[in-house]
Write an enzyme that holds these catalytic residues in place. Sequence first.
Site, PDB file in Angstrom:
ATOM      1  CG  ASP A 166      41.739   5.754 -82.194  1.00 51.97           C
ATOM      2  OD1 ASP A 166      43.008   5.480 -81.490  1.00 51.97           O
ATOM      3  OD2 ASP A 166      40.716   5.151 -81.623  1.00 51.97           O
ATOM      4  CD  GLU A 223      47.562   0.914 -76.334  1.00 51.89           C
ATOM      5  OE1 GLU A 223      47.309   1.232 -77.206  1.00 51.89           O
ATOM      6  OE2 GLU A 223      47.360   0.135 -75.692  1.00 51.89           O
ATOM      7  N   GLY A 249      35.444   1.251 -74.015  1.00 51.06           N
ATOM      8  CA  GLY A 249      34.141   0.562 -73.851  1.00 51.06           C
ATOM      9  C   GLY A 249      33.304   1.305 -72.636  1.00 51.06           C
ATOM     10  CG  ASP A 279      34.496   5.537 -80.200  1.00 50.34           C
ATOM     11  OD1 ASP A 279      33.232   6.085 -80.509  1.00 50.34           O
ATOM     12  OD2 ASP A 279      34.982   4.663 -80.840  1.00 50.34           O
TER      13      ASP A 279
HETATM   14  P1  13P Z   1      36.343   4.998 -74.971  1.00 45.80           P
HETATM   15  O1  13P Z   1      35.960   3.561 -75.087  1.00 45.80           O
HETATM   16  O2  13P Z   1      36.202   5.122 -73.430  1.00 45.80           O
HETATM   17  O3  13P Z   1      35.460   6.128 -75.390  1.00 45.80           O
HETATM   18  O4  13P Z   1      37.736   5.143 -75.564  1.00 45.80           O
HETATM   19  C1  13P Z   1      38.068   5.479 -77.107  1.00 45.80           C
HETATM   20  C2  13P Z   1      39.345   5.458 -77.168  1.00 45.80           C
HETATM   21  O5  13P Z   1      40.387   4.992 -76.363  1.00 45.80           O
HETATM   22  C3  13P Z   1      39.655   5.414 -78.663  1.00 45.80           C
HETATM   23  O6  13P Z   1      41.114   5.119 -79.032  1.00 45.80           O
HETATM   24  O1  G3H Z   2      39.588   2.597 -79.313  1.00 48.56           O
HETATM   25  C1  G3H Z   2      38.932   2.375 -80.207  1.00 48.56           C
HETATM   26  C2  G3H Z   2      37.928   3.003 -80.468  1.00 48.56           C
HETATM   27  O2  G3H Z   2      36.626   3.199 -79.877  1.00 48.56           O
HETATM   28  C3  G3H Z   2      37.167   2.928 -81.978  1.00 48.56           C
HETATM   29  O3  G3H Z   2      36.436   1.891 -81.947  1.00 48.56           O
HETATM   30  O4  G3H Z   2      37.386   0.434 -83.654  1.00 48.56           O
HETATM   31  O5  G3H Z   2      34.968   0.351 -83.064  1.00 48.56           O
HETATM   32  O6  G3H Z   2      35.735   2.245 -84.439  1.00 48.56           O
HETATM   33  P1  G3H Z   2      35.970   1.171 -83.423  1.00 48.56           P
HETATM   34 ZN    ZN Z   3      41.724   3.646 -77.679  1.00 41.58          ZN
END
Ligand code: 13P
Ligand code: G3H
Ligand code: ZN
Length: 317
Positions: A81, A133, A180, A255
């Site tokens: 990700d 993206e 977030g 997330d």
């Molecule tokens: P959220 O912060 O809405 O859970 O989105 C997570 C996300 O896009 C991870 O790539």
């Molecule tokens: O889009 C990002 C995800 O929420 C991952 O978050 O980079 O803090 O692991 P992180």
């Molecule tokens: Zn994301």
Amino acid sequence: MIVSTKDLFKHAYGKYAIGAYNINNAEQIMGLFRGNLDSSAPFIIQISKGARSYTDKRLLEAMIRAADEIFPEAIFAVHLDHGDEEACMDCINSGFYSSVMIDASSKSFEENVAITKRVVEAAHAKGIAVEAELGTLGGVEEHVVVDESEAHLTDPAEAEEFVKLTGCDSLACAFGTSHGAFKFAGSQGLHFEIIKGIRDLLPGFPIVMHGSSSVPQEEVRRINAAGGDIKGAKGVAEDQISQAAPMGVTKVNIDTDGRLVWCRVHRESFRDDPENFDLRPPGKIFMSEYARYIAHKNEVLGSAGQLESLRESINQS
Ligand code: 13P
Ligand code: G3H
Ligand code: ZN
């Protein structure tokens, strides 16, 4: 069983969305697998750069391999990700990942195309799919003037050109969400006209929705009642997610909602059991509560109940 992300997309496109859930530790992995099996859903397990360095990427990957053995009925893909070029190449060369995301959306269109093309070339040579993206996720909020440089929605015509130029396999697009727990100030929701625009120009091509957490208000209330302070947190309404899935939004990234479950369980546990200092009691509650959340979310996405039909289509191909 770890499968190609493209196999998941092929089965889901236009019918339902695959939940792409971020994980960082053993408890999240256990809850995730259980929740997906409880709801008979295929899923994507996704690992951010931060997650890869939280303990050690090898530990996380080994835990996922172990979960694959513990839960042989599960069908899932492993995805990087928000990778940069270096992280993408590392994952491509590791041989473990089904797909990678190259996030060069902060660069110019031309630079984004050039970087994405390099990653696509390396990934496709090894049969790995690439998510790119275009557009910038941000707080596109009702009645709030947002600086164009901070957030801009994806232009469908640009998305069509980008996909043709790069050969990427899916595209994360900005249509109103943000990462977030504080996504919207007013009643603003998804920009369905942008999703439709992309779907019409790129029929059959999987659209990815980042920032898809719903930030359940009951979760927020319980966190705040147990000493937290996340007032005003707001996410994407679940009926909007269900509406977006048949329109080609095939991967839905979540997330924050998992973090909220973790936060609520641990805050309540410390409040209600002040004598406990063992990590396992709240850990056990977290695993089952996270599994419950995942099973519910898969109902919203429409992925619940799809596991056996997917297994048949994979076995036939
Ligand atoms: P959220 O912060 O809405 O859970 O989105 C997570 C996300 O896009 C991870 O790539
Ligand atoms: O889009 C990002 C995800 O929420 C991952 O978050 O980079 O803090 O692991 P992180
Ligand atoms: Zn994301």
